[in-house]
Design an enzyme around this catalytic site. Sequence first.
Site, PDB file in Angstrom:
ATOM      1  N   ASP A  53       0.832  -1.206   0.000  1.00 35.02           N
ATOM      2  CA  ASP A  53       0.000   0.000   0.000  1.00 35.02           C
ATOM      3  C   ASP A  53       0.870   1.260   0.000  1.00 35.02           C
ATOM      4  O   ASP A  53       2.061   1.220   0.303  1.00 35.02           O
ATOM      5  CB  ASP A  53      -0.885   0.036   1.251  1.00 35.02           C
ATOM      6  CG  ASP A  53      -2.014  -0.973   1.201  1.00 35.02           C
ATOM      7  OD1 ASP A  53      -2.051  -1.780   0.255  1.00 35.02           O
ATOM      8  OD2 ASP A  53      -2.847  -0.967   2.131  1.00 35.02           O
ATOM      9  N   ASP A  54       0.216   2.383  -0.331  1.00 35.25           N
ATOM     10  CA  ASP A  54       0.743   3.744  -0.127  1.00 35.25           C
ATOM     11  C   ASP A  54       1.768   4.211  -1.150  1.00 35.25           C
ATOM     12  O   ASP A  54       2.340   5.284  -0.990  1.00 35.25           O
ATOM     13  CB  ASP A  54       1.314   3.920   1.279  1.00 35.25           C
ATOM     14  CG  ASP A  54       0.229   3.868   2.351  1.00 35.25           C
ATOM     15  OD1 ASP A  54      -0.942   3.679   1.994  1.00 35.25           O
ATOM     16  OD2 ASP A  54       0.570   4.003   3.541  1.00 35.25           O
ATOM     17  N   HIS A 103      -6.027   2.838  -3.987  1.00 31.81           N
ATOM     18  CA  HIS A 103      -5.981   3.068  -2.534  1.00 31.81           C
ATOM     19  C   HIS A 103      -6.435   4.487  -2.213  1.00 31.81           C
ATOM     20  O   HIS A 103      -5.881   5.146  -1.339  1.00 31.81           O
ATOM     21  CB  HIS A 103      -4.556   2.815  -2.045  1.00 31.81           C
ATOM     22  CG  HIS A 103      -4.453   2.550  -0.567  1.00 31.81           C
ATOM     23  ND1 HIS A 103      -5.316   1.706   0.113  1.00 31.81           N
ATOM     24  CD2 HIS A 103      -3.569   3.014   0.369  1.00 31.81           C
ATOM     25  CE1 HIS A 103      -4.966   1.651   1.380  1.00 31.81           C
ATOM     26  NE2 HIS A 103      -3.925   2.448   1.568  1.00 31.81           N
ATOM     27  N   HIS A 107      -6.021   9.626   0.472  1.00 35.56           N
ATOM     28  CA  HIS A 107      -5.738   8.871   1.698  1.00 35.56           C
ATOM     29  C   HIS A 107      -6.098   9.689   2.946  1.00 35.56           C
ATOM     30  O   HIS A 107      -5.650   9.378   4.054  1.00 35.56           O
ATOM     31  CB  HIS A 107      -4.266   8.443   1.748  1.00 35.56           C
ATOM     32  CG  HIS A 107      -4.027   7.200   2.571  1.00 35.56           C
ATOM     33  ND1 HIS A 107      -4.024   7.204   3.951  1.00 35.56           N
ATOM     34  CD2 HIS A 107      -3.775   5.924   2.212  1.00 35.56           C
ATOM     35  CE1 HIS A 107      -3.770   5.990   4.407  1.00 35.56           C
ATOM     36  NE2 HIS A 107      -3.625   5.187   3.369  1.00 35.56           N
ATOM     37  N   HIS A 205       3.959  -1.970   3.058  1.00 31.79           N
ATOM     38  CA  HIS A 205       3.858  -0.615   2.513  1.00 31.79           C
ATOM     39  C   HIS A 205       5.124  -0.235   1.763  1.00 31.79           C
ATOM     40  O   HIS A 205       6.217  -0.709   2.093  1.00 31.79           O
ATOM     41  CB  HIS A 205       3.578   0.389   3.634  1.00 31.79           C
ATOM     42  CG  HIS A 205       2.283   0.137   4.348  1.00 31.79           C
ATOM     43  ND1 HIS A 205       2.135  -0.859   5.293  1.00 31.79           N
ATOM     44  CD2 HIS A 205       1.075   0.732   4.244  1.00 31.79           C
ATOM     45  CE1 HIS A 205       0.885  -0.868   5.735  1.00 31.79           C
ATOM     46  NE2 HIS A 205       0.226   0.101   5.118  1.00 31.79           N
TER      47      HIS A 205
END
Length: 260
Positions: A53-54, A103, A107, A205
């Site tokens: 993620d991220d 995602h 965020h 991540h």
Amino acid sequence: MKHKNNIFVRTAVFMCIFFMTINSNVVFANNSKHNLNEDLQKDNKKIIYLTFDDGPSKLTDKFLDILKENNVKATFFLIGNQIEDNEQVVKRIYSEGHSIGLHTYTHKYRKIYKNGDSFIDEMNKSNELIKKVTGKESHLIRFPGGSRKHLNKSFLEKLHNNKFKIYDWNIQASDGINPKSPPDKLVKEATKDPDKHNPVILLMHCDYMHKNTCIALPEIIKYYKLQGYEFKTITEDTGEVYFPIRTNKASSFLEKLFKN
């Protein structure tokens, strides 16, 4: 960096989610061409889905180097507003055969979880950018912090009507809570009791701050290879996996919120 101002908020949220989801079960939804549980019935294979993620970030290139060296594919859930200036990273993810998911665009929890339309708009904006860079759309989504407490039956239906499919996880490293967690700790977390989960959907991540995850990644890959796991990517044909939808007062509140 774009997200330094948001790091403390994100860390606090990740801490709550991390302790809520340790050893938690997920639902393997049987609503697509390929259900994840079907992997268990094929020659007793052990399956792992590495997910990050991220990203994208400049450090994501290092993750890609490690994956390439180990001949392993993974799935990257990208934040839309980080794609600018990192287009080449996104192109590389795609060209090297990895899978790309969404995602959200910002965020930012208050914005994305304001209501259902705001959440879907965030995913659509990221999808448009990914299509612009790679030429291919993605309908694979991961909720920041996971779908727990954010998903209900009506919102699930709304997401499906927009062609989105949800992917949570069943094992995670604590790099989302503390990017400076020692590499050996991350390895231990990422390889904890994998026999309880088949397939394994491992959350890590790959933002600019996750240098220790990079250091840990080769050992994590080595462990799963020695245990006989097959590495796969999440695709449009992969069955959904999400945390159980709760039926309580909080869920009723979410039902009303995400109908809007």
